[in-house]
Design an enzyme around this catalytic site. Structure first.
Site, PDB file in Angstrom:
ATOM      1  N   HIS A 160       0.838  -1.220   0.000  1.00 51.80           N
ATOM      2  CA  HIS A 160       0.000   0.000   0.000  1.00 51.80           C
ATOM      3  C   HIS A 160       0.862   1.256   0.000  1.00 51.80           C
ATOM      4  O   HIS A 160       0.416   2.306   0.469  1.00 51.80           O
ATOM      5  CB  HIS A 160      -0.962   0.039   1.190  1.00 51.80           C
ATOM      6  CG  HIS A 160      -1.702  -1.240   1.423  1.00 51.80           C
ATOM      7  ND1 HIS A 160      -2.914  -1.529   0.862  1.00 51.80           N
ATOM      8  CD2 HIS A 160      -1.342  -2.343   2.139  1.00 51.80           C
ATOM      9  CE1 HIS A 160      -3.305  -2.749   1.235  1.00 51.80           C
ATOM     10  NE2 HIS A 160      -2.355  -3.265   2.002  1.00 51.80           N
ATOM     11  N   SER A 281      14.216  21.487 -16.221  1.00 54.60           N
ATOM     12  CA  SER A 281      12.967  22.198 -16.471  1.00 54.60           C
ATOM     13  C   SER A 281      13.292  23.471 -17.236  1.00 54.60           C
ATOM     14  O   SER A 281      14.321  24.104 -17.005  1.00 54.60           O
ATOM     15  CB  SER A 281      12.302  22.535 -15.136  1.00 54.60           C
ATOM     16  OG  SER A 281      11.443  23.648 -15.290  1.00 54.60           O
ATOM     17  N   LYS A 287      15.324  22.071 -11.063  1.00 56.35           N
ATOM     18  CA  LYS A 287      14.699  20.767 -11.303  1.00 56.35           C
ATOM     19  C   LYS A 287      15.603  19.773 -12.037  1.00 56.35           C
ATOM     20  O   LYS A 287      16.362  20.130 -12.916  1.00 56.35           O
ATOM     21  CB  LYS A 287      13.415  20.938 -12.140  1.00 56.35           C
ATOM     22  CG  LYS A 287      12.258  21.576 -11.427  1.00 56.35           C
ATOM     23  CD  LYS A 287      11.696  20.739 -10.280  1.00 56.35           C
ATOM     24  CE  LYS A 287      10.975  19.486 -10.747  1.00 56.35           C
ATOM     25  NZ  LYS A 287       9.690  19.785 -11.383  1.00 56.35           N
ATOM     26  N   GLU A 294       9.256   8.353 -16.790  1.00 58.89           N
ATOM     27  CA  GLU A 294       7.840   8.655 -17.040  1.00 58.89           C
ATOM     28  C   GLU A 294       7.413   8.178 -18.428  1.00 58.89           C
ATOM     29  O   GLU A 294       6.290   7.710 -18.619  1.00 58.89           O
ATOM     30  CB  GLU A 294       7.589  10.149 -16.875  1.00 58.89           C
ATOM     31  CG  GLU A 294       7.763  10.598 -15.427  1.00 58.89           C
ATOM     32  CD  GLU A 294       7.940  12.101 -15.308  1.00 58.89           C
ATOM     33  OE1 GLU A 294       6.942  12.781 -15.062  1.00 58.89           O
ATOM     34  OE2 GLU A 294       9.066  12.587 -15.468  1.00 58.89           O
TER      35      GLU A 294
END
Ligand code: ARG
Length: 464
Positions: A160, A281, A287, A294
């Site tokens: 979980h 970024s 960043k 992804e």
């Protein structure tokens, strides 16, 4: 395209409508089957010679012309351009006839594009499966290397996405190794069914020429020939099955990616991706983003979509061949391209990870990950598990109130909850003891990991 470019000139008097011709054509994408289709044609020419349809001389002329096409396709970058062929089969036949004349006009004897396309597609896919399998194997090797490089590191295991029990980091690596092992089994299974030759099935009913199908199959490296011509020309199970095997691989890659996205976040900080595989970024200077991970996660949906589109295309099709089936190509081509780049990217990513052992150890040491271990010790002292579970639950609640971990409680505090708790049990709650206790087959103890790693290495060596 004019009527004279077509394979079926005799029956038609009218010219094809330009929009229809564009709609009907598949050459734009099925040219990828060129080498496979020419190879199958060479083997078929030999089959026709053995059947007495082509003379030795004609066979030579056909095979020379076909080989010449292979050479030209490799040497001339624009070989496929500016053709108005409907598909790769008519493209090849037109070129063959231009080069070999009447001998070329005999090659299609007893053959249909229906058995031809199924044969070329399977031949092509067989090579692609072998290349995908090699990529999966490389990813397995990268996971083994990552495990060995960080062999002593421990981490929290999650259920979980809540800290559950401590595990070895190598155990996590080997979990993905196992998924990929099953993936390779599925690819091998699929390959067995892909590698059956439909050629000789004709349009649907078989052929009345005496083609030795087994000999043609052998020449092309097929394991056998299809048993029913009607089925053979309409069967695309192998394509759906292959897309299914790839879907599971992509699902596994997406989970690997998601774990690493979470672990590389600042909140976790378990792993760092090297600059070589991270993006910045355009706006926020600080960043460092895991774009590649992804994409691995995102591209899974695309491959699942191809599997569904194949099944939907095939559903309810009457026997035998229907033009709907031409839609199989782009779905499979994109599946092959997507999975290939994803597997290579995943391997590169795994090789570009630094593991932050201290962070992982800290996380594994806090949050009562040894509570189950304490309950197990109560059980070993004669307490029924359900009672032990409740007792330890109360101890955890007490410890939370005191803002302490279990191993930070005193023996007196513990004994208020259960008289069987002694110093020995308290000592057994350390992180390393908790892990080494999991020495069942498949468990996370270092001993078992060492064995599992040895088995994994043998597997990779023997399944090259
Ligand atoms: N381009 C077709 C395909 O990919 C080849 C088979 C065409 N057969 C036919 N009878 N129209 O399915």
């Amino acid at each position: 395209m004019t009527k004279s470019d077509k394979l079926w000139g005799g029956r038609f008097t009218g010219e094809p409508d330009a929009t229809f011709a564009e709609f009907n054509a598949s050459f734009r994408f099925d040219r990828r089957l060129f080498v496979a289709d020419v190879s199958a044609s060479i083997a078929y020419a030999n089959g026709l010679r053995r059947a007495g349809v082509l003379t030795a001389h004609e066979t030579r002329a056909v095979i020379d012309a076909l080989n010449n096409l292979l050479e030209r396709a490799a040497a001339e970058p624009r070989f496929f351009d500016r053709s108005n062929a409907e598909d790769v089969h008519s493209f090849i036949e037109a070129k063959l006839i231009a080069a070999a004349g009447d001998a070329g006009r005999k090659l299609h004897t007893g053959r249909s594009r229906n058995d031809q396309v199924a044969t070329a597609f399977r031949l092509w896919l067989r090579y692609e499966i072998d290349s995908i399998d090699a990529h999966v194997r490389e990813l397995q090797s990268a996971l083994i290397d990552l495990a060995e490089l960080n062999i002593d590191m421990v981490m929290p295991g999650y259920t979980h996405l809540q800290r559950a029990q401590p595990i070895m980091f190598a155990h996590w690596c080997l979990a993905y190794f196992e998924m990929l092992r099953r993936d390779r089994e599925r690819l091998a299974e699929t390959r067995r069914r892909v590698n059956i030759m439909p050629l000789g099935s004709g349009a649907l009913a078989g052929t009345s020429f005496n083609i030795d199908r087994d000999a043609v199959a052998k020449e092309l490296g097929f394991d056998g020939v299809s048993a029913n011509s009607l089925d053979a020309v309409s069967d695309r199970d192998f394509a759906a099955e292959f897309a299914g095997a790839c879907s599971l691989i992509m699902m596994h890659l997406s989970r690997l990616a998601e774990d690493l996205i979470i672990y590389s976040s600042n909140e976790f900080g378990f792993v760092t991706l090297s600059d070589a595989v991270s993006s910045g970024s355009s706006l926020m200077p600080q960043k460092k983003n895991p774009d590649a991970l992804e994409l691995l996660r995102g591209k899974a949906g695309r491959v699942f979509g191809h599997q569904v589109s194949l099944l939907a295309m095939l559903k309810g099709l009457p026997l035998a061949y229907n033009k709907d089936m031409q839609e199989d190509k782009e779905a499979i081509f994109d599946t092959v391209d997507t999975i290939g780049i994803c597997l290579r990217a995943a391997t590169t990513l795994i090789a570009n990870i630094t593991v932050n052992g201290e962070k992982m150890r800290d996380a594994a040491s806090t949050g009562y990950l040894n509570a189950t271990e304490l309950a197990d010790h109560l059980v070993k002292n004669g307490i029924p598990f359900r009672t032990a579970h409740e007792t330890v639950g109360k101890i955890v609640l007490y410890a939370i109130g005191k803002n302490k971990e279990l191993h930070e409680l005193t023996i007196e505090e513990m004994r208020k909850f259960s008289a069987v708790i002694d110093q020995e049990i308290l000592n057994a709650l350390s992180l390393d003891t908790t892990i080494s206790a999991k020495c069942v087959v498949g468990g996370t103890s270092s001993e078992r990991i060492a064995e599992a790693l040895a088995v994994a290495k043998i597997y990779v060596k023997n399944n090259g």
